[in-house]
Structure formats: C-alpha cells, structure tokens
Design a protein around this motif. Structure first.
Motif, PDB file in Angstrom:
ATOM      1  N   GLY A  51       0.832  -1.336   0.073  1.00 54.58           N
ATOM      2  CA  GLY A  51      -0.056   0.027  -0.066  1.00 54.58           C
ATOM      3  C   GLY A  51       0.896   1.234   0.108  1.00 54.58           C
ATOM      4  O   GLY A  51       0.314   2.513   0.302  1.00 54.58           O
ATOM      5  N   SER A  52       2.308   1.147  -0.156  1.00 51.64           N
ATOM      6  CA  SER A  52       3.007   2.407  -0.011  1.00 51.64           C
ATOM      7  C   SER A  52       4.015   2.218  -1.307  1.00 51.64           C
ATOM      8  O   SER A  52       4.673   1.168  -1.343  1.00 51.64           O
ATOM      9  CB  SER A  52       3.605   2.329   1.075  1.00 51.64           C
ATOM     10  N   GLN A  53       4.394   3.051  -2.029  1.00 51.16           N
ATOM     11  CA  GLN A  53       5.483   3.262  -3.052  1.00 51.16           C
ATOM     12  C   GLN A  53       6.326   4.418  -2.689  1.00 51.16           C
ATOM     13  O   GLN A  53       7.240   4.163  -1.823  1.00 51.16           O
ATOM     14  CB  GLN A  53       4.706   3.382  -4.520  1.00 51.16           C
ATOM     15  N   CYS A  54       6.083   5.654  -3.035  1.00 49.02           N
ATOM     16  CA  CYS A  54       7.082   6.589  -2.583  1.00 49.02           C
ATOM     17  C   CYS A  54       7.065   6.888  -1.281  1.00 49.02           C
ATOM     18  O   CYS A  54       8.038   7.326  -0.687  1.00 49.02           O
ATOM     19  CB  CYS A  54       6.908   7.918  -3.228  1.00 49.02           C
ATOM     20  N   GLY A  55       5.783   6.846  -0.589  1.00 44.84           N
ATOM     21  CA  GLY A  55       5.486   6.796   1.050  1.00 44.84           C
ATOM     22  C   GLY A  55       5.363   8.450   1.429  1.00 44.84           C
ATOM     23  O   GLY A  55       4.850   8.372   2.591  1.00 44.84           O
ATOM     24  N   PHE A  56       5.316   9.106   0.531  1.00 40.41           N
ATOM     25  CA  PHE A  56       5.073  10.436   0.971  1.00 40.41           C
ATOM     26  C   PHE A  56       3.570  10.543   1.637  1.00 40.41           C
ATOM     27  O   PHE A  56       3.224  11.253   2.774  1.00 40.41           O
ATOM     28  CB  PHE A  56       5.088  11.714  -0.222  1.00 40.41           C
ATOM     29  N   CYS A  57       2.386   9.848   0.930  1.00 35.61           N
ATOM     30  CA  CYS A  57       1.082  10.043   1.539  1.00 35.61           C
ATOM     31  C   CYS A  57       0.940   8.971   2.616  1.00 35.61           C
ATOM     32  O   CYS A  57      -0.229   9.137   3.303  1.00 35.61           O
ATOM     33  CB  CYS A  57       0.314   9.825   0.407  1.00 35.61           C
ATOM     34  N   THR A  58       1.955   8.257   2.933  1.00 34.50           N
ATOM     35  CA  THR A  58       1.598   7.102   3.746  1.00 34.50           C
ATOM     36  C   THR A  58       1.380   7.201   5.188  1.00 34.50           C
ATOM     37  O   THR A  58       0.556   6.828   5.799  1.00 34.50           O
ATOM     38  CB  THR A  58       2.721   5.906   3.457  1.00 34.50           C
ATOM     39  N   PRO A  59       2.009   8.220   5.926  1.00 30.91           N
ATOM     40  CA  PRO A  59       1.832   8.572   7.138  1.00 30.91           C
ATOM     41  C   PRO A  59       0.244   9.318   7.280  1.00 30.91           C
ATOM     42  O   PRO A  59      -0.308   8.667   8.321  1.00 30.91           O
ATOM     43  CB  PRO A  59       2.669   9.495   7.751  1.00 30.91           C
ATOM     44  N   LEU A 113      -4.894  11.850  -0.418  1.00 26.68           N
ATOM     45  CA  LEU A 113      -4.555  11.514  -1.997  1.00 26.68           C
ATOM     46  C   LEU A 113      -3.235  10.774  -1.972  1.00 26.68           C
ATOM     47  O   LEU A 113      -2.483  10.952  -1.369  1.00 26.68           O
ATOM     48  CB  LEU A 113      -4.401  12.905  -2.588  1.00 26.68           C
ATOM     49  N   CYS A 114      -3.216   9.740  -2.988  1.00 23.68           N
ATOM     50  CA  CYS A 114      -2.112   9.138  -3.049  1.00 23.68           C
ATOM     51  C   CYS A 114      -1.630   9.381  -4.762  1.00 23.68           C
ATOM     52  O   CYS A 114      -2.370   9.052  -5.548  1.00 23.68           O
ATOM     53  CB  CYS A 114      -2.124   7.540  -2.928  1.00 23.68           C
ATOM     54  N   ARG A 115      -0.606   9.524  -5.124  1.00 21.40           N
ATOM     55  CA  ARG A 115      -0.183   9.745  -6.462  1.00 21.40           C
ATOM     56  C   ARG A 115       0.306   8.634  -7.057  1.00 21.40           C
ATOM     57  O   ARG A 115       0.209   8.641  -8.303  1.00 21.40           O
ATOM     58  CB  ARG A 115       0.698  11.121  -6.456  1.00 21.40           C
ATOM     59  N   CYS A 116       0.839   7.947  -6.368  1.00 22.96           N
ATOM     60  CA  CYS A 116       1.618   6.717  -7.216  1.00 22.96           C
ATOM     61  C   CYS A 116       1.185   5.284  -6.780  1.00 22.96           C
ATOM     62  O   CYS A 116       1.214   4.303  -7.853  1.00 22.96           O
ATOM     63  CB  CYS A 116       3.246   6.906  -7.135  1.00 22.96           C
ATOM     64  N   THR A 117       0.541   5.151  -5.806  1.00 21.74           N
ATOM     65  CA  THR A 117       0.265   3.574  -5.413  1.00 21.74           C
ATOM     66  C   THR A 117      -0.948   3.027  -6.079  1.00 21.74           C
ATOM     67  O   THR A 117      -1.105   2.023  -6.388  1.00 21.74           O
ATOM     68  CB  THR A 117       0.356   3.297  -4.019  1.00 21.74           C
ATOM     69  N   GLY A 118      -1.930   3.908  -5.873  1.00 20.06           N
ATOM     70  CA  GLY A 118      -3.398   3.423  -6.359  1.00 20.06           C
ATOM     71  C   GLY A 118      -3.930   3.069  -5.372  1.00 20.06           C
ATOM     72  O   GLY A 118      -3.511   2.799  -4.181  1.00 20.06           O
TER      73      GLY A 118
HETATM   74  S1  FES Z   1       2.846   6.412  -2.213  1.00 24.44           S
HETATM   75 FE1  FES Z   1       3.439   7.912  -3.366  1.00 24.44          FE
HETATM   76  S2  FES Z   1       1.920   9.367  -3.157  1.00 24.44           S
HETATM   77 FE2  FES Z   1       1.310   7.537  -2.157  1.00 24.44          FE
END
Ligand code: FES
Ligand SMILES: Cc1cc2nc3c(=O)[nH]c(=O)nc-3n(C[C@H](O)[C@H](O)[C@H](O)COP(=O)(O)OP(=O)(O)OC[C@H]3O[C@@H](n4cnc5c(N)ncnc54)[C@H](O)[C@@H]3O)c2cc1C
Ligand code: FES
Length: 512
Positions: free
Chosen positions: A110-118, A151-156
């Motif tokens: 559930g996390s890629q770049c991780g910015f939205c994850t927290p 909002l999440c830009r990369c994981t979906g």
């Molecule tokens: S994991 Fe990159 S914005 Fe959600």
C-alpha cells in the motif's frame, strides 16, 4: 479576564506546555519544526491532500471516554489543541514492531514513494479504532468514503483499500485510552485558555477560549474586532495561503452549549407535531450532517461529498454558514429545509430565516459583537420531497460549481410549498423565487418542471469562473430541476442515485 497561561495538551505520553509560539502556528508546523516529529508530512497546506493527517482526542461530555478523530494538522492552530490529546504516525508501531495498520499497508503493497503513507496510516488508524470499539468491520465502499481526504499519487487506491480490509485480520491492538483519559482530566482542571504571544509578524496577539456560553457572549460583545475561529478549515487557509493576520482570536470550540444538538418538540414548519433540531454553531460538520441525514436521508450524498472526513471532523456548521461562501454546501441544504439562524449579542438573541442572513457577496446580517449561536432546522412536514445535488469537477472532496437542494411539499399531487435553494448561481446562496412561484399551487407534473427550469433564467445570472462557465451553470441548474421531477414524479419515479457516478462505475464493472 483570566491570566495568560501556556497552551497545554497531551502528546507523546506526556503533558506538553507551549509558550512563545505565534498563536497561528499550525499543529503541523509545531510537529515538524518544534517537536521534531517529521513523520507527518506537508503536501498542500490547505486541507486537500491528507499528508498531514493526525488524530486528536477529546474527553466526551461526561469525562469518561476519549473520542479520536482524524484531522488535517496543516489547518489547525496550536491553541485549538489546548486540553486535547495529539497522536501522530510516531505513536503507531516502530520499525521492528509494526501495528496492524502499518503491517497491512506493508503486506498489501500500500505504499510506493511513501509520502502520503503517514497520512493514510493515521486515517486508517482512526477507522480501525472506531470499528474495534464496536466490534465491526467497514464495507469496502465505507473505507473509500473514509479515505476520501487522503490523496495518493503513485500507489493507486486498490492496495490501500486492501490494507484497510486486511488490518482487521491481525489480533486487535488499539491505542491505550486509560492514560489519555487521566491526562485529559488533569487538563480539564486548567482555567479556560488565555494565551498571549507575538504573532507571525511580531505584533501582540491574544487567544481566548471561553467555556460557558454566557462568558463567550460577554467576551464577544466586549471584543467585536476579534476574529472568531471555530474549526479553522476556512480561516486556516487565510493564514497559510493569503498570509493574513487575524488579530485577537476567540475560539468557539470549547463552549459546550454550542457543541450540542438538541431536539425541540412540536415546532415543525407546518405547525404540526414534528420537531426541530437545534444544532449549536460549533457542532462539527460530521456530527451535524449525520443528524440531518438521519432525518432527511436524501441528503446523504451531499454529506459524503462535503469536503472530506478530516475537514468535517474539524470544521463546523456554524463556521460554514457564517463564512457564507456563495459555493458553500451547508446553506442550500439548510435554506431548503426552512432553517432559522439564531444570532446572539450579549444576552440578546434574534432569530432569522437563514435566507435573510445573507445580504451580498460575503456580507451577512451579523452586527458588531454578535455571533451565530445555533441553527434551528425543522423536520420536513409530511408530503415533502427533497433532494440535494452537487456538481463539481471531482466527485470526492471538491468545491461545488453548482449545489442545488430542492424541496416541495405536495398535497394530493399539488405543490403547496416550494423551496429551491441554489449555491454557485449568484453572489450568495439564494432561493429561486421565480421558479418556486411557477410551481406553487399547481400539479407537480412534467410541464411544471419544464416551466420551473425555464424560470431559472429570471432568477439567476451566474458568472463564469475557474469552476464552471455561466452557460454550464444555467444549463445544469435547469437540468437538476428536471432530474428532481424525474426522481419525485408520482408514476415510475427514477430511483434516487441512479444518475450517481457509482451507478456508472458499477455498470462499467458489470460490462467489463
Ligand atoms: S505512495 Fe507515493 S503518493 Fe502515495
Ligand atoms: C479541503 C477543503 C474542502 C472543503 N470543502 C467544502 C465543501 O465541499 N463544501 C463547503 O461548503 N465548504 C467546504 N470547505 C470550506 C469549510 O470547510 C467550511 O466552510 C467549514 O464549515 C468552515 O467551518 P469552520 O468551523 O472551519 O470555520 P472557520 O474557518 O473557523 O471560520 C469560518 C468563518 O466563520 C466565522 N465563524 C465561525 N464560527 C462563528 C460563529 N459561531 N459565529 C459567527 N462567526 C463565526 C469565522 O470568524 C470565519 O469568518 C472546504 C474546506 C477545505 C479546507
Ligand atoms: S498538507 Fe495537505 S492536507 Fe495538510
């Protein structure tokens, strides 16, 4: 007036005491720049993305339990935390000891770049806590609704929703409430907040948070120039985006009487046996919409599409109505319901029909020293047909281009009363007087709906702006009256929700 004192709240297992920071320091700035808790991220700084989501805990009215709600730290001012508890992603599990929410995010990718994850983890923790408390699990759609402010830009979103389901599979592990209750009881003994510190630009600035309604009214009368701040979901943006100075601030959120929803018997609009909901001005949007839709279920979609859960947990109905944006969604609903607004200055109250409160673009009937105390919403009388429609560029968490709440009271198929309230069509939220007159006293049939839709041209001259063109607004507003007829006609009414975006999504899924 009490002596100035520090802002005090519970964070990281102990009571924090803050002095010297500007009163409009946001909770996010405090976390990242002063408490060295940089796990909470800043994306938009305007309540839109959820990267800064934290949990805020408050004692319930009888002081026995703590409710935890997810809010956007970027548009909460530090003094609003006084007497409360703050939880961030640092309070969940550590890297070798992930809690069920974090573990599920890992397991489901559930996390890629991780910015939205927290931010996601904190909203999911709020969902987790709420469901664990009652032994339930959310449906997937309810999870999606609850995550609408993240909002999440990369994981979906699919893996994140998978994680939202998976987190309930692990052995339960919730936040321990006992030390929080104990700490909040200690804080409840503090005198009402009076905080003083230099503002962001160095001017002296004071914040007051009275707890009694009479104390609040007296202070407001004595300080008519002070800025009232309720949930700060509008005011927070004035500070973050427009760099406005607020001057002295009076917080509305500690006045218990203004946070109550009461039912007043026997006062419905038609003089019948119905009752009136009295919603205190500082009731959160989430609680206010929940109470409204319990009585008027057809407003449910408008509720779910009003901002997002973190904004609705902080923002208040009184703030929405007092702010008076022409594209606000609270006013069309309340005007169509025949609501009255209770204004108070000192010991004096006056009550107006809500539509009389709005005078011109961002101008209302409040006198210096006056404030909104409550909104009174009558139960729709028998025979009422009511629908709320919101048109916006995005389904979730977006501002309306047009908001229409349309209400008719029918007797034997004849319209006895019509209230068509529109946002986005004029400088204020307004009733469509000509369209209402066209349908009143005649049968509610297709011809009536066509005539009402045509009459809107005489009611409104909408403008073009970045949300929609004038012609789009004119055309869609007229179409909404036609849709209202299709959904409320006596013969073969079209099912409410059949034109919803979800219907289209489900159709697409079933075809695919
Ligand atoms: S994991 Fe990159 S914005 Fe959600
Ligand atoms: C991301 C985001 C999405 C949003 N989406 C929507 C949306 O879909 N629909 C919509 O309508 N709005 C939306 N809003 C706007 C906002 O959330 C609402 O207007 C909210 O109800 C404001 O309430 P508040 O308690 O935060 O008010 P505040 O920001 O605290 O105050 C707003 C104004 O009301 C005044 N005020 C507050 N309480 C009182 C009182 N008791 N008496 C007199 N004056 C008072 C304040 O002085 C200020 O002028 C959105 C905001 C954000 C940040
Ligand atoms: S930083 Fe985007 S909601 Fe707070």
């Amino acid at each position: 007036m009490t002596e100035p004192r520090p802002i005090r709240f519970f964070h990281q297992g102990r009571l924090q005491s803050i002095t010297g920071l500007p009163p409009t320091t946001t909770v996010l700035q405090y976390l990242r720049e002063h408490a060295r808790c940089a796990g909470t991220k800043e994306g938009c700084a305007e309540g839109d993305c959820g990267a800064c989501t934290v949990l805020v805990g408050e004692l319930d009215a009888d002081g026995r339990a703590v409710g935890l709600r997810n809010v956007n730290a970027c548009i909460q001012f530090l003094p609003m935390l006084d007497g409360k508890a703050l939880f961030t992603v640092e309070d969940l599990g550590g890297s070798t000891d992930l809690n069920p929410v974090q573990q599920a995010l890992v397991d489901c990718h559930g996390s890629q770049c991780g910015f939205c994850t927290p931010g996601f983890a904190m909203t999911m923790q709020a969902i987790y806590e709420r469901h664990q408390a009652c032994g339930t699990r959310p449906e997937r759609q309810a999870l999606a609704d609850d995550l609408a402010g993240n909002l999440c830009r990369c994981t979906g979103y699919r893996p994140i929703l998978d994680a939202g389901e998976r987190m309930f599979d692990a052995p339960p592990r919730t936040i321990d409430r006992a030390p929080i209750v104990e700490a909040l009881r200690v804080l409840a003994e503090d005198p009402p907040l009076h905080y003083e510190a230099p503002s962001r630009t160095g001017s002296p600035q004071r914040v007051f948070a009275p707890r009694s309604i009479d104390g609040f009214a007296a202070l407001r009368e004595a300080m008519p120039q002070a800025r009232l701040v309720a949930g700060a979901t509008d005011v927070g943006l004035w500070v973050n985006k427009q760099h406005r100075e607020l001057g002295d601030v009076i917080l509305t959120g500690c006045v218990e009487e203004m946070r109550r929803i009461d039912t007043i018997a026997g006062q419905d609009a038609a003089g019948g046996n119905g009752s009136t909901l009295r919603i205190g001005a500082s009731v959160t949007l989430e609680d206010a919409w929940s109470a409204l839709t319990e009585r008027v279920p057809s407003l449910r979609e408008l509720w779910l599409r009003f901002a997002s859960p973190p904004v609705r947990h902080a923002g208040t109905l009184g703030g929405n109505i007092a702010n008076g944006s022409p594209i606000g969604d609270g006013a069309p609903a309340l005007i169509a319901l025949g609501a009255r607004i209770v204004l108070r200055r000192g010991a004096t109250r006056r009550t107006l029909p809500l539509e009389a409160f709005y005078l011109d673009y961002m101008k209302n009937a409040l006198e210096p020293g006056e404030f909104v105390e409550a909104l009174e919403v009558p139960t729709p009388p028998p025979g009422t047909r009511l629908r709320g429609y919101k048109l916006a560029k995005r389904y979730d968490s977006d501002i309306s281009a047009v908001c229409a709440v349309l209400s008719l009271r029918l007797e034997d198929g004849v319209v006895r009363d019509a209230r068509f309230a529109f946002g986005g069509m004029a400088a204020i939220v307004k009733r469509a007087a000509k369209a209402e007159a066209v349908v009143t006293g005649r049968a509610w049939d297709e011809a009536a709906s066509i005539a009402a839709a045509a009459a809107l041209k005489d009611d409104f001259k909408p403008m073009t702006d970045l949300r929609a063109s004038a012609s789009y607004r004119e055309r869609t507003a007229a179409n909404l009256i036609r849709r209202f007829w299709l959904e409320t006609r006596a013969n073969a009414p079209v099912a409410a929700g059949s034109a919803s975006v979800w219907q289209a999504v489900n159709l697409h899924r079933s075809v695919a």
